[in-house]
Enzyme design. Structure first.
Site, PDB file in Angstrom:
ATOM      1  N   ALA A 162       0.787  -1.242   0.000  1.00 32.25           N
ATOM      2  CA  ALA A 162       0.000   0.000   0.000  1.00 32.25           C
ATOM      3  C   ALA A 162       0.816   1.287   0.000  1.00 32.25           C
ATOM      4  CB  ALA A 162      -0.946   0.001   1.200  1.00 32.25           C
ATOM      5  N   ALA A 163       1.895   1.347   0.764  1.00 33.39           N
ATOM      6  CA  ALA A 163       2.629   2.611   0.902  1.00 33.39           C
ATOM      7  C   ALA A 163       3.255   3.021  -0.436  1.00 33.39           C
ATOM      8  CB  ALA A 163       3.701   2.469   1.977  1.00 33.39           C
ATOM      9  N   SER A 165      -1.072   6.191  -2.470  1.00 35.75           N
ATOM     10  CA  SER A 165      -1.824   6.900  -3.512  1.00 35.75           C
ATOM     11  C   SER A 165      -3.004   6.081  -4.036  1.00 35.75           C
ATOM     12  CB  SER A 165      -0.899   7.262  -4.681  1.00 35.75           C
ATOM     13  OG  SER A 165       0.115   8.135  -4.271  1.00 35.75           O
ATOM     14  N   ARG A 194       6.402   3.974   6.830  1.00 34.32           N
ATOM     15  CA  ARG A 194       5.592   4.433   5.688  1.00 34.32           C
ATOM     16  C   ARG A 194       4.102   4.333   6.017  1.00 34.32           C
ATOM     17  NH1 ARG A 194       7.222   1.729   0.305  1.00 34.32           N
ATOM     18  NH2 ARG A 194       6.921   3.751  -0.714  1.00 34.32           N
ATOM     19  N   ASP A 221       3.746  -8.503   5.749  1.00 33.27           N
ATOM     20  CA  ASP A 221       4.396  -8.806   4.477  1.00 33.27           C
ATOM     21  C   ASP A 221       3.325  -9.196   3.460  1.00 33.27           C
ATOM     22  OD1 ASP A 221       5.845  -9.901   2.331  1.00 33.27           O
ATOM     23  OD2 ASP A 221       7.417 -10.654   3.649  1.00 33.27           O
ATOM     24  N   ASP A 250       0.111  -3.551  -6.540  1.00 31.54           N
ATOM     25  CA  ASP A 250       1.114  -2.703  -7.194  1.00 31.54           C
ATOM     26  C   ASP A 250       2.448  -3.087  -6.573  1.00 31.54           C
ATOM     27  OD1 ASP A 250       1.597  -0.325  -9.002  1.00 31.54           O
ATOM     28  OD2 ASP A 250       2.498   0.413  -7.159  1.00 31.54           O
ATOM     29  N   CYS A 280       5.624  -0.077 -12.116  1.00 30.45           N
ATOM     30  CA  CYS A 280       6.197   1.065 -12.822  1.00 30.45           C
ATOM     31  C   CYS A 280       7.509   0.623 -13.469  1.00 30.45           C
ATOM     32  CB  CYS A 280       6.399   2.267 -11.893  1.00 30.45           C
ATOM     33  SG  CYS A 280       7.288   1.894 -10.369  1.00 30.45           S
TER      34      CYS A 280
END
Length: 450
Positions: free
Chosen positions: A270-271, A274, A298, A320, A336, A389
C-alpha cells in the site's frame, strides 16, 4: 554559502548523496534527514539548491563517472572512498554541467577534502580536478560512439547499460533514444482531485484562480499541470487535502479496478498510499480497505495523510504482502508490486543505479509470491489489478502469464481507454504507458479475475 560552523554547501550535498546511495533513500527523504541538522540564515536557499544538485548528479551520474574514470587511468570512481567519490562527482558536475569557474569548484572541493581526509588525499584530488577541467567530453564521447554505440547511449544519456540494451530489444534504436531523452526531461506533474471533498471542475477553477494552468486527461479526476506561478504544494487546497500529486498512469489503476462502495478491498503493497486513497475516494468512504505494507514508518506517514484527506474506511496493517491472510476473502485487490522502478527515471533518477539483473530476478520472485498470495486472499469471482512502474516484460507480461498458467487467475479483456497495449500473446489485453509517448511514468496494468 555557509550554513553553520565549518559545514559547507558541498558537504551537505555529499552527505545527501551518501544517504541516497548507502541507505537507498530518495533524494527527497535524504534531504529531509540532512536538513534536520542544518541551521543558518541560508538554510532554505541551500535546501533548494541542494535538491537541484543531488537530483541532477543522480540523473547524470553515468556521464559524470565517465569523465572521472577517463582521467583516473587504471582505476575507477567505484574504487574510491564513497564520500571522496561523491565530492569528485560534485566538482565534476559544477565544472562540466553548471559551468562554475573551475578554480572556484576545485577550491570548494579541496577545502572539504583537507577537512575530512588529509593533505596527500587533497593533493591527489587537486590533480584530478585539474585533469577533469581540461577533459574534452564531446571528443571522448565521439570516440566511444565509434567503438560501442550502446555504451555511448548509456553514457551520453546517463542510463544503466542493461536498461539501454533492454529498451533497444523491446522497442528499437530510434525509439530508445526518444525514451532516454524523455527520461531526462523535467518531470510532468499531475494532480488528482480528492473527490471526498471536491470535484475536478472545482479544482480546475481553483488552480486557474491561483495561476496554475491545467489540461484535462484521460483519467477523469486527474489534471495535467501545464504552467504555474506558485508550486501547487504551496497552495491552501493542497495543504487542506483537496487534491494530491499523483502520476497519470498510477491514478488509472483505481479506475481499472473500479471498487464499489461497500466492498472489501485489499492493497497488498500500500505505501505510500496513492492507490489506496484513490480507491477510498471512489468507494465514497464506504466498505473497507485493508492496506498492508512491510514498512511501519511508511504506514505511519499514510496514517497522517489519511487524516488530511478525510479517509475513514482504511485499516492499516503492518505485514508482508507475500504472506498476509485475513479471516475473510476480498472482493477486489490492488497489487502494485515492488519492482525495478525502471519506468520512473524522470521522477526518481537515483533508482537507475540500484538494480542489476541479479537484483531484478530477486524482485520478480517477490512479485510472483505476491501474486500467489493475492489469489489466496481473493474470493471466487473477485477481481484484482496487477501493476508495476517497470518497462520490463519479465516483470509485466511474463508475470501475468505466470498468474494465468501457475496461479490459475484469469486475464480480463479490459477496455482500456488510453495508453498502448503490451507484448507477447496477451499484449492486446494489457495496458502500457511510456514516458516518451504519454508524458507520464512508464507503467503497466493488467486486470485479473479468480
Amino acid at each position: 554559502m555557509e550554513l553553520f560552523y565549518r559545514v559547507s554547501f558541498q558537504e551537505v550535498v555529499a552527505d545527501a548523496l551518501m544517504l541516497v546511495e548507502e541507505r537507498e533513500l530518495s533524494s527527497k527523504h535524504a534531504l529531509e534527514r540532512v536538513f534536520k541538522k542544518v541551521a543558518g540564515k541560508d538554510r532554505e536557499k541551500a535546501r533548494g539548491l541542494t535538491h537541484a544538485y543531488v537530483f541532477e548528479i543522480e540523473k547524470w551520474r553515468a556521464k559524470i563517472d565517465f569523465i572521472i574514470n577517463s582521467v583516473l587511468k587504471g582505476s575507477s570512481v567505484e574504487d574510491l572512498d564513497l564520500y571522496l567519490a561523491n565530492l569528485l562527482r560534485i566538482g565534476t558536475f559544477e565544472i562540466h554541467f553548471r559551468k562554475v569557474p573551475p578554480a572556484v569548484a576545485t577550491d570548494s572541493i579541496i577545502r572539504v577534502v583537507k577537512e575530512r581526509f588529509d593533505f596527500s588525499r587533497a593533493k591527489f584530488v587537486n590533480a584530478l580536478m585539474h585533469s577533469i577541467e581540461k577533459f574534452d567530453v564531446e571528443k571522448a564521447l565521439k570516440r566511444l560512439k565509434e567503438r560501442d554505440r550502446i555504451e555511448w547511449l548509456s553514457v551520453r544519456f546517463s542510463h544503466p547499460r542493461w536498461y539501454v540494451e533492454y529498451a533497444v530489444e523491446i522497442l528499437d534504436y530510434d525509439e530508445t533514444v526518444r525514451l532516454l531523452l524523455s527520461n531526462n526531461r523535467p518531470q510532468r506533474y499531475y494532480v488528482r482531485a480528492n473527490t471526498l471533498t471536491t470535484d475536478v471542475d472545482s479544482l480546475r477553477d481553483y488552480l486557474e484562480e491561483n495561476g496554475v494552468k491545467t489540461a484535462l486527461t484521460p483519467v477523469p479526476d486527474v489534471l495535467k499541470v501545464l504552467e504555474y506561478r506558485t508550486p501547487v504544494t504551496k497552495l491552501d487546497w493542497y495543504k487542506e487535502g483537496k487534491f494530491v500529486i499523483q502520476d497519470l498512469a498510477s491514478a488509472y489503476v483505481a479506475h481499472v479496478l473500479a471498487p464499489e462502495p461497500g466492498e472489501r478491498v485489499l492493497d497488498l503493497a500500500a505505501a505510500p498510499g496513492s492507490k489506496t486513497f484513490h480507491a477510498a475516494a471512489l468507494m465514497e468512504n464506504r466498505g473497507e480497505i485493508v492496506a498492508v505494507d512491510y514498512s511501519y514508518d511508511r504506514l505511519m506517514r499514510m496514517k497522517e495523510k489519511m487524516k488530511l484527506l478525510e479517509i475513514k474506511n482504511v485499516k492499516l496493517v503492518h505485514a508482508d504482502g507475500r504472506s498476509f491472510r485475513d479471516k475473510e476473502k476480498f472482493d477486489k485487490i490492488i497489487l502494485d508490486t515492488p519492482c525495478s522502478s525502471s519506468g520512473t527515471y524522470r521522477q526518481f533518477p537515483e533508482v537507475k543505479w540500484r538494480f542489476d539483473e541479479k537484483k531484478i530476478k530477486r524482485i520478480i520472485n517477490v512479485q510472483r509470491n505476491m501474486l500467489r498470495n493475492a489469489h489466496e486472499n481473493l474470493r471466487d469471482g473477485g477481481e484484482m489489478t496487477y501493476s508495476t512502474c517497470s518497462i520490463r516484460v519479465d516483470e509485466d507480461e511474463e508475470n501475468v502469464l505466470f498468474a494465468i498458467n501457475r496461479v490459475e487467475l484469469e486475464l480480463i479483456d479490459y477496455p482500456f481507454s488510453w495508453g498502448d497495449r503490451g507484448f507477447l500473446e496477451i499484449g492486446e489485453k494489457v495496458f502500457r504507458a511510456w514516458t516518451h509517448r504519454h508524458d507520464c511514468n512508464s507503467f503497466f496494468i493488467a486486470k485479473l479475475k479468480k
